[in-house]
Design an enzyme around this catalytic site. Structure first.
Site, PDB file in Angstrom:
ATOM      1  N   ALA A   1      -5.653  20.942  22.359  1.00 53.64           N
ATOM      2  CA  ALA A   1      -6.989  21.264  23.002  1.00 53.64           C
ATOM      3  C   ALA A   1      -8.383  20.813  22.229  1.00 53.64           C
ATOM      4  O   ALA A   1      -8.791  21.052  23.359  1.00 53.64           O
ATOM      5  CB  ALA A   1      -6.950  23.067  22.559  1.00 53.64           C
TER       6      ALA A   1
ATOM      7  N   CYS B   1       9.920  39.950  -4.482  1.00 57.28           N
ATOM      8  CA  CYS B   1      10.723  40.837  -4.489  1.00 57.28           C
ATOM      9  C   CYS B   1      10.570  41.238  -3.399  1.00 57.28           C
ATOM     10  O   CYS B   1      10.799  42.654  -3.191  1.00 57.28           O
ATOM     11  CB  CYS B   1      10.737  40.579  -5.837  1.00 57.28           C
ATOM     12  SG  CYS B   1       8.803  41.645  -6.591  1.00 57.28           S
TER      13      CYS B   1
END
Length: 1121
Positions: A543, A697
């Site tokens: 772009a 975790c």
């Protein structure tokens, strides 16, 4: 209607109906043989005047002429009034007096279909509702010089319903400096007509029509927003008054670019409602406690800082104990702090807070009362500032633009660049206007500023048009959707710092009858020559790269005999690029970005000298981008989308002493940074803090938001469908080497890999599609039932930590297992995607009935699901610092031997030549089931933990790590950079002349400041910065090198080359190297290979001064030959 429709008109009519489709290899209106066959009957119908019949015939023809591929359940986007569209194209050609776009159709019960493949990056910024409003918006853009073309381009890429192009003038050679559509062949043609075809190519789902005669104010009622870029104040006031008083109000924007000066005025009506002022997601917090007080103190977990501000409204949910707060009633925040706030509520008699709860900001709409232009000219209010070093400039420019309008109305022309007579005339007009300004009268008029304003007043410069095209395009989006805060109401800007450091003489700015005359009238012919002969490296062809190439081509950069631009990008064009990378078309999908962009840029300016490469600029390609290449450059322009690549290019620019023009965008935000040798700090001198990562975790066992679920889902996808099949193939390709590697590793990770490979080849091997269905059903049970049962067995709801605190306290959420139901679409959708992808990895044909919910449910119900019993003693990682979930064992080596025996047994039963097919994640193909699987995984896991689910698009944005992007912010960023390029190309500018910019078009906010100078390090009478390099023109030994540093009062205690240590004073053996040449040591130790064309190599030296303080010294280059 007696005039026959000629071929040109008919082609325009056809082009209006084209719908973006991968089935069309090039624009349909290029298929002339087909059209010649169809033309006679259509022309006859038109000549008879049967427009209604004509529209029906044309629609029928198009039905057969434009076949489309459709996905399952896809609805084609309709243009509600196709006849009107046809009429508009015909009136454009025949100069009728009624620009009449289709009526706006919002909330009509049939919202237009959104092509998510095309608009995914834009959807990430705007959302579906805003996109639907845009799809219903008809916009007028009047004035098709550079600014008008940029605005129209951005709106068409955004996907508004229709854009009407209005211009009564004809193309001049002068216009070629700023309008990327015009060519020399267009000179003399009407500007609007010259633009329509190429603008239509940008997005065939947008109706692009033209208007070449005067517009009456009543005709503005056909539009949802109008933009005027070339209009007198008198006419602007007339049109604006009509728009302001119209019911409903018609948002009106007046914008101008005059040389290095620009202005924008917005009036969206007396009561315009902003639905979302900033576009940010509502802020949230996870509650840790709530007091029973008046006012109540709400404390949140310190997982993330709260972003609430005093006065914000918030709502509560999931609060346990103090359930009175869960009523959905907005409550006001006061005394907001980083992790707590007070609530304007008496909770004394409420239930005692127990645990849990989410607090969420409630975003409020805002009503703005705009003044019409006639009033705002006299009482402009506060101007939107962009540069605080010029806080007094907007009132002066407010006066200057009025004086210029007065000059043009009285003289019938623009001032002549370099004419002292015209300068005096405009100054006199400015003085008269100022004297009649009442309380707004300026004490002093800066004549020098107005002199520059006069000289460039006729010129529309491309960088200014690009910048203001981005700003105005975004304002139109706001006007049509209510998304983001409008510009309120005047914005003035100038870039006088871009002018050459030497005064310009009248002869310098005299027109040369060239396409660059407008630019020459501002900067002079000397800078133009420098631009044309420049050698530039553009890194990236996406772009930003497309916008840069367009700007540079229009500016004449690298268009001389000695000029050359090199662009490189190793990526290819995808459909999602087309909504903002405007040099690409449907038929370019799959082609190299750099090659297509370069070819398109040459079409803008045939004199453009450009070479396109497909190499990633990295250490691995330094044979391509070698010393000679870097030394030949004048400037480097980054158009990259990742930090690591930027840092590498920055390091090369520092090494070779080359200016680097840096920019980036994120949704509505953009920034620019100028890296100028010896003047500014380099890009790598400052780093953003690393993005915060959720603990492993948390992601795997204790998620508390959808991001955690999607991160886990993406990880599972890669593990199941890419990494494990690749491991299987690695074993089958070289079994002995693979087994030896596993035995050598002998750790928990090797054990886990072997277990997964055995699962694929024996325990869970699929041989037909029914096996894949069974595997998917059992995976559902494993993921969303069994694992949760095990987790809650190990940590029951009343579990406590070692300190006695509840284990399941915020931010942890207690999960519940899911019970599979064939009647739940979400459950079946997961099984469908999982089975299809599993079959793909085994090369198993996919049966047709998998997409039939009833048949699929029957097959799934046949799968036997074993009963699960949680086990005692199962270890579940809860340490937030843990980097692995695999538990090591003292028996790993013995287990690995057993696993290898099992693996050999499984391999013996495989058919000859068996291989799996790893699947690489591809987010932008909605037919491949990748995102279906990931979204299914994430949403089922979210149900386990009572986390709100997300639609597939939102899942794609998060899991695919899609960077929100829109054309407007890209255009603005590149325009700003090119204004800085003028300074770099001419040379001699001071630090205070350069500008770094941060902008947020949503707010809007523009913040410009001079760059930060480089850090200076001093030692004795020496000083240096990151830009310095110490050069030794002698083939020294290590001992001689140490003495060279001693002479500077420095003790060199460590010397390295690349990743290798050549010398360190703490190692006795290194002293044996002291009498060897440094280059010889580098060849032996660092395996240094110096190309034949290079005379030197580089070393990094660590030094300390007499007081044993470390001193950062420059890179040292030893010229040994």
């Amino acid at each position: 209607m007696g005039t026959k429709l000629n071929l040109s008109s008919f082609l325009k009519v056809i082009s209006l109906f084209l719908i973006r489709s991968e089935t069309l290899p090039k624009p349909f209106y290029c298929h002339y043989r087909v059209l010649f066959v169809l033309l006679p009957p259509v022309a006859l119908i038109v000549s008879l005047g049967f427009m209604t019949c004509y529209s029906g015939v044309l629609n029928s023809l198009l039905h057969y002429m434009l076949p489309r591929k459709r996905g399952v359940g896809e609805v084609e986007r309709e243009s509600p009034s196709k006849k009107t569209c046809v009429d508009s194209a015909i009136t454009s050609e025949n100069n009728h007096q009624n620009p009449n776009p289709p009526a706006m159709a919002l909330d009509d019960g049939n919202p237009p279909d959104i092509d998510e493949d095309l608009h995914s990056r834009q959807l990430a910024v705007y959302g579906r509702e805003t996109m639907r409003r845009l799809f219903g918006a008809n916009v007028l853009v009047s004035g098709m010089q550079g600014l008008g073309a940029e605005v129209a381009k951005n709106l068409i890429l955004a996907g508004v319903k229709s854009v009407a192009l209005h211009d009564e003038g004809t193309v001049e050679l002068w216009d070629l400096s700023s309008n990327f559509i015009f060519s020399e062949n267009d000179v003399g043609k009407n500007r609007a007509l010259a633009c329509v075809q190429k603008l239509q190519e940008l997005n065939n789902a947008v109706i692009v029509s033209t208007w070449t005669k005067k517009i009456s104010k009543e005709q503005l009622s056909n539009f949802q927003a109008v933009v005027f870029t070339d209009i007198s104040l008198e006419r602007a006031v007339e049109f604006n008054d009509y728009c302001h008083q119209h019911q409903p109000s018609i948002p009106f924007i007046k914008a101008e670019v005059r040389g290095l000066f620009g202005s924008v005025f917005c009036d969206f009506g007396p009561a315009f409602t902003v639905l979302d002022v900033d576009g940010e997601d509502p802020h949230t917090g996870i509650i840790a406690s709530i007091s029973n007080d008046n006012p109540a103190l709400v404390s949140c977990v310190d997982d993330e800082r709260l972003e609430f501000q005093d006065g914000d409204l918030v709502v509560f949910s999931e609060v346990k104990g103090m359930t009175e707060l869960n009523d959905g009633k907005p409550r006001r925040v006061k005394n907001a702090r980083p992790y707590s706030f007070f609530l304007e509520e008496d909770t004394t008699n409420y239930g005692a807070y127990e645990r849990g709860g989410i607090v969420t900001q409630v975003k409020q709409p805002k009503v703005l009362n705009f003044k019409p232009l006639s009033e705002a000219l006299k009482d402009p209010g506060d101007f939107l500032l962009s540069d605080f070093a010029k806080f007094d400039r907007p009132p002066l420019l407010h006066l200057a633009f009025q004086a210029l309008d007065d000059f043009i109305s009285k003289s019938g022309r623009f001032p002549v660049a370099g004419s002292e007579v015209d300068v005096r005339k405009l100054l006199d007009l400015a003085v008269d206007i100022n004297e009649n300004s009442g309380d707004g009268k300026l004490e002093k008029i800066d004549e020098n500023v107005l002199r520059h304003f006069v000289n460039g007043s006729r010129a529309v410069l491309n960088p200014m048009a690009a910048m203001f095209g981005g700003i105005v395009g975004q304002e139109v989006v706001k006007a049509c959707s209510g998304k983001f805060h409008p510009l309120f109401q005047f914005f003035y800007f100038d870039s006088l710092e871009s002018l050459p450091t030497e005064p310009l003489k009248p002869v310098d700015i005299r027109p040369l009858n060239s396409r660059y005359d407008a630019q020459i009238s501002v900067f002079g012919v000397k800078l133009q020559k420098k631009l044309e002969e420049a050698k530039i490296f553009v890194v990236g062809g996406g772009a930003l790269g497309c916008e840069f190439l367009k700007n540079l081509a229009l500016m004449g950069v690298c268009c001389g005999n000695q000029g050359k631009l090199t662009i490189t990008d190793d990526d290819v064009i995808e459909k999602s690029n087309l909504s903002r990378q405007f040099l690409f078309r449907d038929w370019n999908i799959g082609q190299a970005k750099s090659t297509v962009a370069a070819s398109a840029a040459v079409m803008i300016n045939p004199h453009f000298k450009i070479e396109a490469l497909q190499n990633r600029a990295s250490p691995e390609t330094e044979n391509v981008f070698d010393d000679a290449f870097w030394e030949s450059l004048n400037v480097v322009i980054n158009a990259l989308d990742n930090v690591n690549a930027r840092i590498y290019i920055d390091a090369r620019c520092v090494y070779f002493q080359k200016p680097l023009l840096e920019s980036g965008t994120l949704g509505t935000k953009c920034n620019t940074q100028m890296v100028i040798p010896h003047l500014t700090e380099n890009y790598g001198a400052s780093r953003d803090p690393p993005e915060k990562q959720a603990p492993m975790c948390t992601v795997h066992s204790f998620p508390h938001n959808i991001d955690h679920c999607l991160t886990w889902a993406r990880s599972e996808f890669e593990g199941l469908l890419e990494k494990t099949p690749a491991e299987v193939n690695a074993f089958l390709s070289k079994p002995e080497e693979y087994k030896a590697a596993m035995r050598s590793a002998g750790d928990a990770q090797a054990r886990e890999l072997l277990e997964r490979v055995i699962e694929c080849l024996r325990d869970e091997r699929c041989q037909n599609f029914q096996d894949c269905i069974a595997w998917a059903r059992l995976k559902f049970e494993d993921y969303f039932a069994n694992r949760v049962k095990q987790l809650t067995f190990t940590f029951p709801e009343d579990a406590a930590t070692s300190t006695g605190a509840p284990f399941w306290s915020a931010p942890k959420r207690f999960p519940r297992p899911l019970q599979f139901s064939p009647n739940d679409p979400g459950h079946l959708h997961f099984v469908t995607a999982a089975a299809i992808l599993r079959a793909e990895t085994y090369g198993i044909p996919i049966t047709d009935w998998v997409k039939n919910p009833k048949k699929l449910a029957e097959e799934v119900s046949k799968v036997g699901v074993p009963e699960f019993q949680p086990k005692k003693g199962v270890k579940i990682v809860t340490d937030e610092k843990a980097t692995s979930l695999t538990q090591s064992s003292v028996d790993d080596a013995a287990i690995i031997d057993d696993l290898i025996l099992n693996l050999e047994g499984a391999a013996a039963k495989l058919p000859t030549g068996f291989r799996m097919k790893p699947i690489q994640f591809e987010k932008d193909d909605d037919t491949n089931y990748h995102m279906d699987f990931i979204a299914g995984l994430a949403n089922m896991r979210a149900r386990n933990y009572s986390i709100p689910e997300v639609e597939k698009l939102k899942a794609k944005l998060i899991a695919g790590r899609i960077i929100p992007a829109i054309a407007t912010s890209t255009a603005m960023a590149t325009g700003l950079v090119c204004l800085e390029l003028y300074k770099v190309a001419y040379g001699g500018h001071k630090l205070e002349d350069y500008r770094n910019t941060f902008a947020n078009l949503a707010l809007p906010l523009f913040s410009m400041a001079e760059p930060v100078p480089p850090k200076v390090i001093k030692h004795r009478d020496l000083s240096w910065t990151v830009w310095d390099r110490w050069i030794i023109e002698e083939n020294l030994t290590l001992r001689e090198l140490l003495k060279w540093f001693e002479a500077k009062g420095l003790n060199a205690y460590s010397i390295s080359c690349g990743q290798s240590l050549l010398y360190n004073s703490i190692f006795p053996k290194h002293k044996e190297r002291l009498d060897r040449k440094v280059v010889d040591v580098a060849r032996d130790v660092a395996k240094l290979e110096v190309p034949a064309k290079r005379r030197h190599f580089d070393i990094v030296v660590a030094c300390e001064d007499e007081d044993e303080n470390d001193i950062d010294v420059p890179l040292v280059s030893i010229y040994f030959r």
